[in-house]
Design a protein around this motif. Structure first.
Motif, PDB file in Angstrom:
ATOM      1  N   THR A  49       5.820  -4.666  -3.779  1.00  0.00           N
ATOM      2  CA  THR A  49       4.998  -4.879  -2.588  1.00  0.00           C
ATOM      3  C   THR A  49       5.537  -4.087  -1.409  1.00  0.00           C
ATOM      4  O   THR A  49       4.773  -3.452  -0.662  1.00  0.00           O
ATOM      5  CB  THR A  49       4.959  -6.377  -2.233  1.00  0.00           C
ATOM      6  OG1 THR A  49       4.426  -7.099  -3.344  1.00  0.00           O
ATOM      7  CG2 THR A  49       4.085  -6.627  -1.016  1.00  0.00           C
ATOM      8  N   ASN A  52       4.853  -0.303  -1.904  1.00  0.00           N
ATOM      9  CA  ASN A  52       3.434   0.002  -1.684  1.00  0.00           C
ATOM     10  C   ASN A  52       3.124   0.060  -0.194  1.00  0.00           C
ATOM     11  O   ASN A  52       2.374   0.938   0.262  1.00  0.00           O
ATOM     12  CB  ASN A  52       2.561  -1.061  -2.356  1.00  0.00           C
ATOM     13  CG  ASN A  52       2.574  -0.961  -3.869  1.00  0.00           C
ATOM     14  OD1 ASN A  52       2.879   0.088  -4.430  1.00  0.00           O
ATOM     15  ND2 ASN A  52       2.257  -2.052  -4.546  1.00  0.00           N
ATOM     16  N   ARG A  53       3.713  -0.873   0.562  1.00  0.00           N
ATOM     17  CA  ARG A  53       3.477  -0.889   2.009  1.00  0.00           C
ATOM     18  C   ARG A  53       4.129   0.314   2.678  1.00  0.00           C
ATOM     19  O   ARG A  53       3.508   0.979   3.513  1.00  0.00           O
ATOM     20  CB  ARG A  53       4.036  -2.187   2.609  1.00  0.00           C
ATOM     21  CG  ARG A  53       3.972  -2.243   4.130  1.00  0.00           C
ATOM     22  CD  ARG A  53       4.462  -3.582   4.676  1.00  0.00           C
ATOM     23  NE  ARG A  53       5.778  -3.935   4.201  1.00  0.00           N
ATOM     24  CZ  ARG A  53       6.914  -3.446   4.712  1.00  0.00           C
ATOM     25  NH1 ARG A  53       6.876  -2.569   5.700  1.00  0.00           N
ATOM     26  NH2 ARG A  53       8.075  -3.835   4.235  1.00  0.00           N
ATOM     27  N   GLU A  55       4.910   3.213   1.486  1.00  0.00           N
ATOM     28  CA  GLU A  55       4.244   4.484   1.182  1.00  0.00           C
ATOM     29  C   GLU A  55       3.093   4.755   2.151  1.00  0.00           C
ATOM     30  O   GLU A  55       2.764   5.900   2.437  1.00  0.00           O
ATOM     31  CB  GLU A  55       3.732   4.472  -0.263  1.00  0.00           C
ATOM     32  CG  GLU A  55       4.840   4.630  -1.284  1.00  0.00           C
ATOM     33  CD  GLU A  55       4.340   4.497  -2.712  1.00  0.00           C
ATOM     34  OE1 GLU A  55       3.108   4.420  -2.909  1.00  0.00           O
ATOM     35  OE2 GLU A  55       5.177   4.463  -3.620  1.00  0.00           O
ATOM     36  N   LYS A  56       2.492   3.688   2.663  1.00  0.00           N
ATOM     37  CA  LYS A  56       1.366   3.829   3.594  1.00  0.00           C
ATOM     38  C   LYS A  56       1.808   3.904   5.054  1.00  0.00           C
ATOM     39  O   LYS A  56       1.100   4.477   5.886  1.00  0.00           O
ATOM     40  CB  LYS A  56       0.398   2.662   3.432  1.00  0.00           C
ATOM     41  CG  LYS A  56      -0.248   2.575   2.056  1.00  0.00           C
ATOM     42  CD  LYS A  56      -1.091   1.315   1.920  1.00  0.00           C
ATOM     43  CE  LYS A  56      -1.694   1.190   0.523  1.00  0.00           C
ATOM     44  NZ  LYS A  56      -2.432  -0.086   0.347  1.00  0.00           N
ATOM     45  N   THR A  57       2.967   3.317   5.365  1.00  0.00           N
ATOM     46  CA  THR A  57       3.331   3.156   6.772  1.00  0.00           C
ATOM     47  C   THR A  57       4.466   4.060   7.256  1.00  0.00           C
ATOM     48  O   THR A  57       4.535   4.358   8.454  1.00  0.00           O
ATOM     49  CB  THR A  57       3.739   1.696   7.055  1.00  0.00           C
ATOM     50  OG1 THR A  57       4.862   1.344   6.223  1.00  0.00           O
ATOM     51  CG2 THR A  57       2.574   0.744   6.771  1.00  0.00           C
ATOM     52  N   LYS A  59       6.518   7.034   8.487  1.00  0.00           N
ATOM     53  CA  LYS A  59       6.197   8.318   9.082  1.00  0.00           C
ATOM     54  C   LYS A  59       7.489   9.104   9.292  1.00  0.00           C
ATOM     55  O   LYS A  59       8.449   8.583   9.853  1.00  0.00           O
ATOM     56  CB  LYS A  59       5.504   8.138  10.438  1.00  0.00           C
ATOM     57  CG  LYS A  59       4.235   7.290  10.389  1.00  0.00           C
ATOM     58  CD  LYS A  59       3.120   7.989   9.640  1.00  0.00           C
ATOM     59  CE  LYS A  59       1.845   7.162   9.693  1.00  0.00           C
ATOM     60  NZ  LYS A  59       0.778   7.737   8.836  1.00  0.00           N
ATOM     61  N   LYS A  97       9.177  10.807   0.832  1.00  0.00           N
ATOM     62  CA  LYS A  97       8.309  11.387   1.871  1.00  0.00           C
ATOM     63  C   LYS A  97       8.963  12.599   2.517  1.00  0.00           C
ATOM     64  O   LYS A  97       8.286  13.584   2.841  1.00  0.00           O
ATOM     65  CB  LYS A  97       7.998  10.334   2.936  1.00  0.00           C
ATOM     66  CG  LYS A  97       7.063   9.242   2.465  1.00  0.00           C
ATOM     67  CD  LYS A  97       5.809   9.207   3.299  1.00  0.00           C
ATOM     68  CE  LYS A  97       4.872   8.116   2.801  1.00  0.00           C
ATOM     69  NZ  LYS A  97       3.582   8.159   3.500  1.00  0.00           N
TER      70      LYS A  97
END
Length: 209
Positions: A49, A52-53, A55-57, A59, A97
């Motif tokens: 969880t 997954n979070r 990877e989206k948030t 920066k 990232k």
């Protein structure tokens, strides 16, 4: 050392492969690694969880993005990890990232329990602490530096807690996750880029004709 690194790279995975392996094992009620327990499986589920979070948030700062796009040397970033590790869940997506931004970085992940010889080369105060990011020269496999298992602020938080309470318990782990949440990956980015900046200064400059 080069032979150990070569052997580990032969068993390494891309980031997506790593995520898929962890997810597939969870569907079978298992965690990665040699030890299996309900607790480790539970931690692995929490980490799914979190990743997954993140990877989206997460920066990468504009400053670091520009630097990563213009690296001179070619690197392999080899990460030692496991799916149940809370620090790995917070840090591996950041490593990924950052590596994605540079054509000069080949990003690979190995599982700690499958790579004892490699892990034993990068112990932290005698412990097999993960994640460990090992920065290699892509052409020679020379170890140029390493980072982990935690950024300095997170490391200090745990040291202070252990000094006060004598143990690292669930409260300490919760405090650590809150630290990561508030830090937003900035400390990790800064510490890795400080290391990379030093390595880039030593990059061989090839005269232009």
């Amino acid at each position: 050392m080069v032979t150990i690194i070569q052997d580990s790279l032969a068993k390494s995975h891309s980031y997506s492969e790593y995520r898929n392996i962890v997810s597939s094992l969870l569907k079978e009620g298992k965690s990665t690694g040699n030890e299996q327990s309900e607790a480790l499986t539970h931690y692995s589920e929490l980490n799914e969880t979190r990743m997954n979070r993140l990877e989206k948030t997460i920066k990468i700062t504009d400053e670091f993005t520009e630097i990563l796009k213009q690296l001179k040397r070619e690197y392999i970033w080899l990460v030692v990890s496991e799916g149940w590790c809370g620090d790995a869940a917070q840090l591996v997506p950041i490593f990924h990232k950052m590596a994605e931004l540079s054509p000069k970085i080949d990003f690979r992940i190995v599982f700690r329990d499958e790579n004892d010889d490699l892990m034993n080369l990068f112990l932290t105060n005698g412990a097999r602490s993960i994640p460990k990011l090992i920065i290699l020269d892509k052409n020679t496999l020379e170890v140029l530096g390493d980072f982990g298992p935690r950024p300095q602020g997170a490391k200090q938080l745990i040291l202070d807690y252990k000094a006060e309470h004598g143990i690292v318990d669930e409260t300490a782990k919760t405090n650590l996750q809150l630290w990561y949440l508030h830090d937003k990956g900035l400390s990790t980015q800064q510490e890795i880029m400080d290391l990379i900046a030093t390595l880039e200064l030593t990059a061989v400059q090839i005269p232009q004709d």
